[in-house]
Design an enzyme around this catalytic site. Structure first.
Site, PDB file in Angstrom:
ATOM      1  N   TYR A 142       0.820  -1.215   0.000  1.00 34.18           N
ATOM      2  CA  TYR A 142       0.000   0.000   0.000  1.00 34.18           C
ATOM      3  C   TYR A 142       0.855   1.267   0.000  1.00 34.18           C
ATOM      4  O   TYR A 142       0.395   2.326  -0.390  1.00 34.18           O
ATOM      5  CB  TYR A 142      -0.909   0.021   1.240  1.00 34.18           C
ATOM      6  CG  TYR A 142      -2.197  -0.746   1.092  1.00 34.18           C
ATOM      7  CD1 TYR A 142      -2.207  -2.073   0.667  1.00 34.18           C
ATOM      8  CD2 TYR A 142      -3.415  -0.148   1.401  1.00 34.18           C
ATOM      9  CE1 TYR A 142      -3.391  -2.774   0.552  1.00 34.18           C
ATOM     10  CE2 TYR A 142      -4.605  -0.842   1.288  1.00 34.18           C
ATOM     11  CZ  TYR A 142      -4.594  -2.156   0.862  1.00 34.18           C
ATOM     12  OH  TYR A 142      -5.773  -2.828   0.754  1.00 34.18           O
ATOM     13  N   LYS A 151       3.245 -15.404   1.649  1.00 28.83           N
ATOM     14  CA  LYS A 151       3.446 -16.037   0.339  1.00 28.83           C
ATOM     15  C   LYS A 151       4.941 -16.261   0.164  1.00 28.83           C
ATOM     16  O   LYS A 151       5.557 -15.881  -0.837  1.00 28.83           O
ATOM     17  CB  LYS A 151       2.848 -15.131  -0.754  1.00 28.83           C
ATOM     18  CG  LYS A 151       2.766 -15.756  -2.141  1.00 28.83           C
ATOM     19  CD  LYS A 151       1.711 -16.843  -2.273  1.00 28.83           C
ATOM     20  CE  LYS A 151       1.757 -17.484  -3.662  1.00 28.83           C
ATOM     21  NZ  LYS A 151       0.861 -18.650  -3.778  1.00 28.83           N
ATOM     22  N   ASP A 185      -2.949 -18.337  -0.203  1.00 25.22           N
ATOM     23  CA  ASP A 185      -3.992 -18.963  -1.027  1.00 25.22           C
ATOM     24  C   ASP A 185      -4.697 -20.078  -0.250  1.00 25.22           C
ATOM     25  O   ASP A 185      -5.927 -20.151  -0.206  1.00 25.22           O
ATOM     26  CB  ASP A 185      -3.420 -19.455  -2.373  1.00 25.22           C
ATOM     27  CG  ASP A 185      -2.120 -20.240  -2.255  1.00 25.22           C
ATOM     28  OD1 ASP A 185      -1.565 -20.348  -1.140  1.00 25.22           O
ATOM     29  OD2 ASP A 185      -1.652 -20.752  -3.300  1.00 25.22           O
ATOM     30  N   ASP A 238      -6.413  -7.257   4.031  1.00 27.02           N
ATOM     31  CA  ASP A 238      -7.574  -6.605   3.405  1.00 27.02           C
ATOM     32  C   ASP A 238      -8.462  -7.654   2.753  1.00 27.02           C
ATOM     33  O   ASP A 238      -9.682  -7.673   2.954  1.00 27.02           O
ATOM     34  CB  ASP A 238      -7.082  -5.593   2.355  1.00 27.02           C
ATOM     35  CG  ASP A 238      -8.229  -4.911   1.633  1.00 27.02           C
ATOM     36  OD1 ASP A 238      -9.175  -4.468   2.323  1.00 27.02           O
ATOM     37  OD2 ASP A 238      -8.187  -4.825   0.381  1.00 27.02           O
ATOM     38  N   ASP A 287     -12.451  -9.474   4.236  1.00 23.89           N
ATOM     39  CA  ASP A 287     -13.731  -9.467   3.507  1.00 23.89           C
ATOM     40  C   ASP A 287     -14.221 -10.900   3.303  1.00 23.89           C
ATOM     41  O   ASP A 287     -15.414 -11.182   3.428  1.00 23.89           O
ATOM     42  CB  ASP A 287     -13.585  -8.783   2.139  1.00 23.89           C
ATOM     43  CG  ASP A 287     -13.946  -7.294   2.160  1.00 23.89           C
ATOM     44  OD1 ASP A 287     -13.618  -6.613   3.150  1.00 23.89           O
ATOM     45  OD2 ASP A 287     -14.548  -6.816   1.173  1.00 23.89           O
TER      46      ASP A 287
END
Ligand code: NAD
Ligand code: IPM
Ligand code: MN
Length: 368
Positions: A145, A191, A224, A248, A252
């Site tokens: 970000y 990751k 993942d 983020d 959700d």
């Protein structure tokens, strides 16, 4: 006790859920010997229209000087819109990021719980949803970000995911400290199989764990697989720690477990003032229809009371009233019949000490 709360309603459903929350806090205050002074401040796309920028100086300064910041949500429709055509640094989302950086709130706590008795609201099978109590600890002021270089040219666009050692150490410590007060389990999400920045992140998390928190259980998941595991078996998780972008996305996704993005709260900590806001955005698709779910903002206010103002009993009272109102008849996004107004009134009614004992047995049938 008296508190000054900076209130940033934002855009579309932001003011709807914030108004509901201020109304409930005003009803709650006298029951707990509290007084709130709410200062409404321009923020988001509406502030671009009125003040020429998403985060005007008046808002930035008042937020930093307040006892806590309560935010709704800001931003325009996801498609083509004048706010989305502004240069990156003038966009609403940049105002949100600048506010987080300005307040120094590097740790975004996003709890995902299913209230006892409300498992039926989950699209998961009830026995899978029951007892879900996880905390996503999202790094909030670093990562891709904010990484440089970042930009667009005629034929390429690029962003940089970068983490400094001190940024990873402090979020890892916060996750381990929090886990000690919960069930003592941290899942690190990264990751590292592909990204150098993630291998660095993981190495730092492992180092902090070995040297300072060997009593906490640490496991690792690639992001993942984590996305799949979180909805397949949510009860397997206690604290999850991850970088800005992964947090983020996974938060959700985790909103599916309680049944709506509208119910997830958050607290952003680590600076001198805490920032409390729901996980959801400004939902232009439902704004103005009176159906925005205020629960995410109400529970963010409960986090503000508990974590920012040290008013645990008032926080618990607010959470209890929300749970009872949901058990009685939830909001429309959860399949109930109540819009914002009716639900807010139900929460205020459930705050009354006299309403507590009767309604609790409705919220917790097994205990009643
Ligand atoms: P969104 O979270 O606004 O909406 C996603 C879906 O969830 C929509 O169908 C919406 O109707 C529903 N929803 C969200 N909150 C709800 C609530 N309280 N009650 C009932 N239903 C709810 O995500 P989006 O559509 O991708 O983004 C819209 C705008 O919000 C964008 O400009 C985005 O940048 C911004 N945004 C802001 C914040 C913030 O202010 N912190 C957070 C996320 C997105
Ligand atoms: C959130 C939002 C923000 C984020 C955007 C609107 C800047 O999606 O708070 O989850 O990505 O952090
Ligand atoms: Mn988001």
């Amino acid at each position: 006790m008296s508190y000054r709360i900076a209130v940033l309603p934002g855009d579309f459903i932001g003011p709807e859920v914030v108004d509901a929350t201020v109304e409930v806090l005003e009803a709650l205050a006298p029951l707990h010997g509290l007084a709130f002074e709410f200062q409404r401040l321009p923020f988001g796309g509406s502030a671009i229209e009125s003040h020429g920028e998403a985060l005007p100086p008046v808002t930035r300064e008042a937020a930093a000087a307040a006892d806590a910041v309560l935010m709704g949500s800001a931003g325009g429709p996801v498609g083509d819109h004048p706010w989305n055509r502004l240069p990156r640094e003038k966009r609403v989302e940049s105002g949100i990021l600048t506010l987080r950086r300005h307040l120094g709130v590097y740790a975004n706590l996003r709890p995902v719980t299913v209230f006892p008795g409300l498992e039926r609201l989950s699209p998961l099978r009830e026995e899978r949803a029951r007892g879900t109590d996880m905390l996503i600890v999202r790094e909030l002021t670093g990562g891709i970000y904010f990484g440089k270089p970042s930009g667009t040219e005629a034929d390429r666009g690029y962003s940089t995911m970068v983490y400094e050692r001190h940024e990873v150490e402090r979020i890892a410590r916060l996750a381990f400290e929090t886990a000690r007060k919960r069930r003592g389990h941290v899942t690190n999400v990264d990751k590292a199989n592909v990204l150098d920045v993630s291998q660095f992140w993981r190495d730092v998390v492992v180092g902090v764990h070995e040297s300072e928190y060997p009593d906490v259980t640490l496991e690792h998941l690639y992001v993942d697989n984590a996305a799949m595991q979180v909805v397949r078996d949510p009860r397997a998780f206690d604290v999850l720690v991850m970088g800005n972008l992964f947090g983020d996305i996974l938060s959700d996704l985790a909103a599916v477990i309680p049944g709506s993005l509208g119910v997830l709260p958050s607290a952003s900590l680590g600076g001198s003032v805490g920032l409390y806001e729901p996980v959801h955005g400004s939902a232009p698709d439902i704004a103005g229809r009176g159906v925005a779910n205020p629960v995410g903002t109400l529970l963010s206010a409960a986090m503000m009371l508990r974590l920012g103002l040290d008013q645990g009993p008032a926080a618990a009272a607010l959470e209890g009233a929300v749970a009872r109102a949901l058990a009685d008849d939830p909001t429309v996004d959860l399949g109930g019949s109540r819009g914002t107004r009716a639900f807010t009134e139900a929460v205020v009614a459930a705050l009354e000490p006299s309403a507590v004992s009767g309604a609790r047995s409705a919220a917790r049938p097994s205990a009643g």
